[in-house]
Design an enzyme around this catalytic site. Structure first.
Site, PDB file in Angstrom:
ATOM      1  N   LEU A  24     -36.763 -33.963 -47.573  1.00 34.42           N
ATOM      2  CA  LEU A  24     -36.765 -32.965 -46.516  1.00 34.42           C
ATOM      3  C   LEU A  24     -36.758 -31.541 -47.018  1.00 34.42           C
ATOM      4  CD1 LEU A  24     -34.216 -34.649 -44.079  1.00 34.42           C
ATOM      5  CD2 LEU A  24     -36.706 -34.798 -44.072  1.00 34.42           C
ATOM      6  N   GLY A  27     -31.679 -27.506 -50.237  1.00 29.64           N
ATOM      7  CA  GLY A  27     -30.622 -26.710 -49.638  1.00 29.64           C
ATOM      8  C   GLY A  27     -29.892 -25.996 -50.758  1.00 29.64           C
ATOM      9  N   ASP A 143     -21.846 -18.336 -47.342  1.00 24.53           N
ATOM     10  CA  ASP A 143     -23.294 -18.279 -47.566  1.00 24.53           C
ATOM     11  C   ASP A 143     -24.035 -18.392 -46.231  1.00 24.53           C
ATOM     12  OD1 ASP A 143     -25.559 -17.949 -49.106  1.00 24.53           O
ATOM     13  OD2 ASP A 143     -25.744 -20.067 -49.611  1.00 24.53           O
TER      14      ASP A 143
END
Length: 529
Positions: A24, A27, A143
């Protein structure tokens, strides 16, 4: 080490239960795959922690990944991606999370252009709710940025990736962690002194909302050093498109954390912005960039379609191929009738892979008729301003001109008109015997799982449609407004079932139900058995 676009070198299935599927994307500090949990029979997202070499010495990888899991697992909130499990296998750490069919806010900005102030304010309220829940639990995200904001296809807004989160009681948090993050969204106190705190998360929120409405972060420069220098010495560029959202941006982007706007005041101003713009003809409207079709429709489950949803990675961008995040899986239920129509000429956008081109035929509109008809009913004439879509699997349906086919995902075909209206069609060769009972079961499961915030059931009932069918109609909160859905599951033969999902803003429901949905139901022709 696996490649970035293939299967990783890891046990399959992981821990004897997680079967990795499509990749996907990346990250923070890791890569993410869709996976099937064989034990609980559900889709999940699995993240493998891949720290940069300079940060991966000693037990740093284990420490940071466990911190991510611990931080997120402490949170149970509708706007936070849930962590289910953490695994340590072959010197690597894997985190099992809720799978959220979605695009990141970063992807939406890059592909569609800046968002209008109303939508940004609604997103801001959801993110603020997530941060306040995290802060109450003693967790700082550290973050917050558009890449870590997921705009789910079911309308939810979720904060993800607590990869460098700091727990108030975590004695393992070290100063070396302080500068891990994204400089364009990093609070000045973190960049200059390595210090953090809840005000730094609010700065990240402000920078994220600024980017959403302006198209880039307030301190975006050509290099990391230039960005950090601007962060330390310059004020944010004045926003040009924020409108009534500007006071909250100004307050959240104050360089002095002691003077920075607090969460309560930010919430008040965001709600004030929503109230000012909600339903107003003066609401700012952004003209999005030409959009490459992306499978961002909701894919609901429906009777007759297996629970395991099939999704793929899509790589598209305006001029280059760009990795998109996990894509949605809503299952939709169909309507019956008529003989298949062969078509050639096209006035609507050309079909993407997996379908044929729509055909425009000039025929006077037919009188309104009952959309819950039997297979014996004939297909109505094609109305003016409509075309015929014939799918490569054999089904056929009328579509209004301007409804664009999206890239097919597995068996799912989506159509959108660019105004918030969605039609999705799926199919299976394993129909279930009782569509009403299946809807009752699925509605309870999905509502309990938080798929439809503010869910209100309208009906679940059988309809006279092919061999057997049922409609599940409901409303929920999504995309900054009330959404209205009719999900029809229909068995067309002993070995075939379809699903048709139709969604509009609730304020448009009556018009689009009469003008679009009824014609779609009446015009649908299944593939020949």
């Amino acid at each position: 080490m696996g490649t970035s676009n293939g299967m990783p070198d890891a046990p399959s299935p992981l821990a004897g239960r997680y079967r990795l599927g499509e990749h996907l994307g990346r990250g923070g500090m890791g890569q993410v795959w869709r996976a099937d949990d064989d034990t609980l029979e559900r889709e999940v997202a699995v993240k493998r922690i891949d720290l940069p070499e300079e940060l991966a010495e000693g037990d740093a990888a284990v420490r940071r990944s466990l911190r991510e899991a611990r931080a997120a697992a402490r949170l149970s909130h509708p706007n936070v991606v849930q962590v289910y499990d953490v695994l340590s296998l072959e010197d690597r750490t894997w985190i099992v999370m809720e799978y959220v069919p979605s695009r990141s806010l970063r992807q939406v900005i890059a592909e569609d252009g800046p968002l209008d102030a109303y939508r940004v304010a609604r997103i801001g309220l959801d993110l603020l709710a997530a941060l306040r829940a995290a802060h109450r639990a003693g967790v700082q995200h550290r973050d917050v940025k558009p890449a870590n904001v997921l705009l789910a296809h079911d309308g939810r807004v979720l904060l993800t990736d607590f990869g460098i989160a700091a727990l108030d009681d975590d004695i393992l948090t070290s100063k070396s962690d302080a500068l891990v993050g994204s400089p364009p969204y990093m609070a000045p106190e973190r960049a200059r002194f390595g210090t953090s705190g809840t005000p730094a998360d609010l700065w990240g929120l402000g920078a994220t909302l600024y980017a959403a409405v302006e198209g880039q972060s307030p301190f975006q420069r050509t290099s990391t050093m230039a960005t950090l220098a601007a962060l330390a010495t310059e004020e944010p560029d004045p926003p040009r498109h924020a409108g009534p959202l500007r006071p909250v941006l100004d307050g959240l982007l104050r360089k002095d954390p002691a003077q920075r706007m607090e969460a309560e005041e930010a919430e008040r101003l965001l709600r004030q912005t929503v109230a000012a713009l909600d339903g107003s003809a003066a609401r700012p409207v952004t003209v999005p960039k030409p959009r490459i079709p992306a499978d961002d429709a909701i894919r609901p489950r429906f009777p007759g379609v297996p629970e395991a949803r099939r999704t793929r990675l899509i790589a598209l961008a305006a001029a280059v191929v760009a990795l998109l995040g996990g894509l949605a899986a809503f299952v939709v239920n169909r309507s019956p009738s008529g003989s298949a129509a062969d078509v050639a000429a096209t006035t609507a956008p050309a079909a993407t892979a997996g379908g044929s081109k729509p055909t425009s035929v000039s025929v006077p509109p037919s009188p309104a008729s009952n959309p819950s008809r039997s297979t014996a009913s004939k297909r109505p004439p094609l109305p003016a301003g409509w075309s015929v879509w014939t799918d490569d699997t054999g089904f056929s349906v009328y579509l209004p001109d301007g409804w664009s086919p999206q890239k097919k995902r597995g068996t799912m075909q989506y159509f959108r008109d660019g105004k918030g209206h969605v039609l999705g069609i799926d199919q299976t060769t394993k129909p279930k015997s009782n569509p009403v009972a299946d809807w009752e079961s699925q509605s309870k499961s999905r509502v309990r799982g938080g798929d439809f915030p503010g869910y209100r059931r309208i009906k679940i009932e059988s309809v006279d449609y092919f061999k057997k069918a049922a409609d599940w109609e409901f409303t929920f909160n999504g995309g900054g407004t009330r959404q209205h859905v009719n999900n029809r599951g229909v068995v067309t033969s002993a070995h075939h079932a379809y699903g048709l999902w139709f969604q509009t803003p609730d304020s448009d429901w009556e018009k689009y139900r009469k003008d679009v949905l009824e014609t779609v139901f009446l015009s649908f022709v299944p593939a020949k058995a």
